[in-house]
Design an enzyme around this catalytic site. Structure first.
Site, mmCIF file in Angstrom:
data_model
loop_
_atom_site.group_PDB
_atom_site.id
_atom_site.type_symbol
_atom_site.label_atom_id
_atom_site.label_comp_id
_atom_site.label_asym_id
_atom_site.label_seq_id
_atom_site.Cartn_x
_atom_site.Cartn_y
_atom_site.Cartn_z
ATOM 1 N N CYS A 145 -6.310 6.159 -0.116
ATOM 2 C CA CYS A 145 -4.871 5.917 -0.198
ATOM 3 C C CYS A 145 -4.153 6.835 -1.182
ATOM 4 C CB CYS A 145 -4.618 4.464 -0.587
ATOM 5 S SG CYS A 145 -5.105 3.281 0.700
ATOM 6 N N PHE A 156 -4.377 -2.245 7.939
ATOM 7 C CA PHE A 156 -4.406 -0.790 8.069
ATOM 8 C C PHE A 156 -3.874 -0.297 9.413
ATOM 9 C CE2 PHE A 156 -7.940 -1.352 4.906
ATOM 10 C CZ PHE A 156 -7.233 -0.818 3.843
ATOM 11 N N HIS A 179 3.003 4.209 -2.911
ATOM 12 C CA HIS A 179 2.154 3.908 -1.760
ATOM 13 C C HIS A 179 1.955 2.401 -1.667
ATOM 14 C CE1 HIS A 179 -1.177 3.875 1.075
ATOM 15 N NE2 HIS A 179 -1.786 3.061 0.239
ATOM 16 N N ASN A 230 -0.616 -0.158 6.083
ATOM 17 C CA ASN A 230 -1.178 0.790 5.118
ATOM 18 C C ASN A 230 -1.905 1.859 5.929
ATOM 19 O OD1 ASN A 230 -2.736 2.246 3.309
ATOM 20 N ND2 ASN A 230 -3.432 0.455 2.154
#
Length: 404
Positions: free
Chosen positions: A170, A221, A311, A344
């Site tokens: 990430c 995700f 993020h 994500n």
């Protein structure tokens, strides 16, 4: 694959703020996604069906996780067509790494190519003007690496100077910006293309009571690609979005098991420690203060006087950051919107956050609301990845309206 045709470079009028000579700037942004759009409301039934799982406890846990992630939509490479061609991917204990990489390697190159082309269109320059390529991915394993495959797909010069960042997770997108910044500032006239591309194919597995943390990935995700063009001293016609003033990287000793992934014959086995949000909360302020000190007088900046491009690893991380730093409720809006719309998406997600910030600035200008305290010049671009590694850049929003 789906790419953006919208112009994500700045409007054609002169920038509100001028970049400092010699400092790297983001000149354009771009993204691309696979065709498969997944609505979060249908994830549970679809996943349980595709993996032939009828465990009611696992289904209940996944249902709960899908609600708490705040994700509404995501794009993924995995499809029913792929599962029909490779049914072994949904079975426990079978050696499937070759099949996964065959799918993933092709997909990440295709998505990175489309995101890069969209970005270059927004930039307005030519591919022949790209001097450097920085490619980021944690979703492939091959050599030559994905950087060369992308350079070939784009038709870049054989002399383009390439860098690949692999398995940065990430934090990879901000790490890529840091590397691109160094290249742009050390090579006068350089135009650096940064591309990130990720897919969850390598980690797709049927659920198991022995691996409850796998369900977090199912609920959170997503896949996709991002791109940026970075260069110093913009030429006439180039329209810089952000100045990358200073960059910092730090790892937290003794936390290397908190985010862990291992390649096996069954794919990548990924584990995310529950302590991650708490570790970020405990260390983020000191990291931010060190970054802020890179600007003369930066120690005196208030957190709410800055923009925050973070993020969105998950809602708990964002909430912990807000609490620790005392951020106003809208400061992480760009991050929360990216999480809602795309999940994500690992290294790509920071590109989506920055695109959201560009759009927010445009809307405020169009509504003549700039200068209301929201349009901040200075801010931080942050991400957290395996290590635990903190990546940060002190930046300027060059589209912000100059304060009197």
């Amino acid at each position: 694959m789906v790419s953006n045709d919208a112009d994500t470079a700045a409007p054609k009028q002169a920038s509100s703020l001028a970049p400092n000579p010699g400092k790297a700037t983001i000149l354009a942004l771009g993204h691309a996604f696979p065709q498969q759009l997944v609505m979060q409301d249908y994830v549970v039934d679809g996943f349980m069906k595709n993996t032939n799982c009828d465990d009611p406890e696992l289904k209940e846990k996944l249902t709960r996780l899908c609600k708490t992630t705040t994700v509404k939509t995501r794009y993924v490479v995995m499809s029913e067509e792929i599962l029909r061609s490779y049914p072994e991917l949904a079975q426990e204990g079978l050696p499937t790494m070759k099949q996964r990489l065959d799918i993933s390697n092709k997909a990440v190159t295709q998505m990175a190519t489309e995101a890069s082309l969209a970005c270059v269109r927004s930039w307005g320059g030519a591919l022949s003007s790209v001097t450097h390529l920085v490619y980021v991915s944690s979703s492939e394993a091959r050599f030559p690496g994905g950087d060369l495959h992308l350079a070939r797909a784009l038709g870049l010069s054989p002399d383009v100077r390439r860098v690949m960042l692999a398995f940065a997770g990430c934090s990879g997108g901000v790490a890529g910006l840091r590397v691109a910044k160094g290249l742009a500032e050390s090579c006068p006239g350089a135009r650096v293309l940064l591309a990130t591309s990720e897919t969850t194919i390598v980690g797709f597995r049927p659920p198991s009571p022995d691996r409850p943390y796998d369900l977090v990935g199912v609920a959170l995700f997503g896949d996709g690609a991002g791109a940026a063009v970075i260069g110093a001293d913009p030429a006439p016609g180039e329209r810089p979005l952000f100045e990358l003033h200073s960059a910092l990287q730090r790892f937290l000793p003794g936390t290397d098991k908190t985010i862990e992934g291992r390649l096996t014959e069954e794919g990548i086995k990924f584990q995310l420690g529950r302590e991650l949000p708490h570790l970020i909360e405990a260390h983020v302020e000191d990291f931010c203060r060190k970054l802020m000190a890179e600007r003369a007088g930066g120690e005196g900046m208030g957190y709410d006087d800055m923009f925050w491009a973070v993020h969105p690893g998950g809602p708990a991380i964002l909430t912990k950051m807000e609490g620790r730093l005392g951020l106003g409720g809208d400061k992480l809006r760009a991050s929360r919107c990216a999480l809602r719309d795309f999940g994500n998406a690992s290294s790509n997600t920071i590109v989506y956050v920055l695109e959201n910030m560009v759009e927010e600035t445009r809307r405020r200008k169009a509504a003549a609301e700039a200068g209301d305290g929201e349009d901040c010049e200075w801010g931080l671009i942050l991400a957290f990845g395996p290590g635990i590694t903190f990546e940060g850049i002190l930046a300027r929003n060059l589209q912000a309206t100059a304060r009197a």
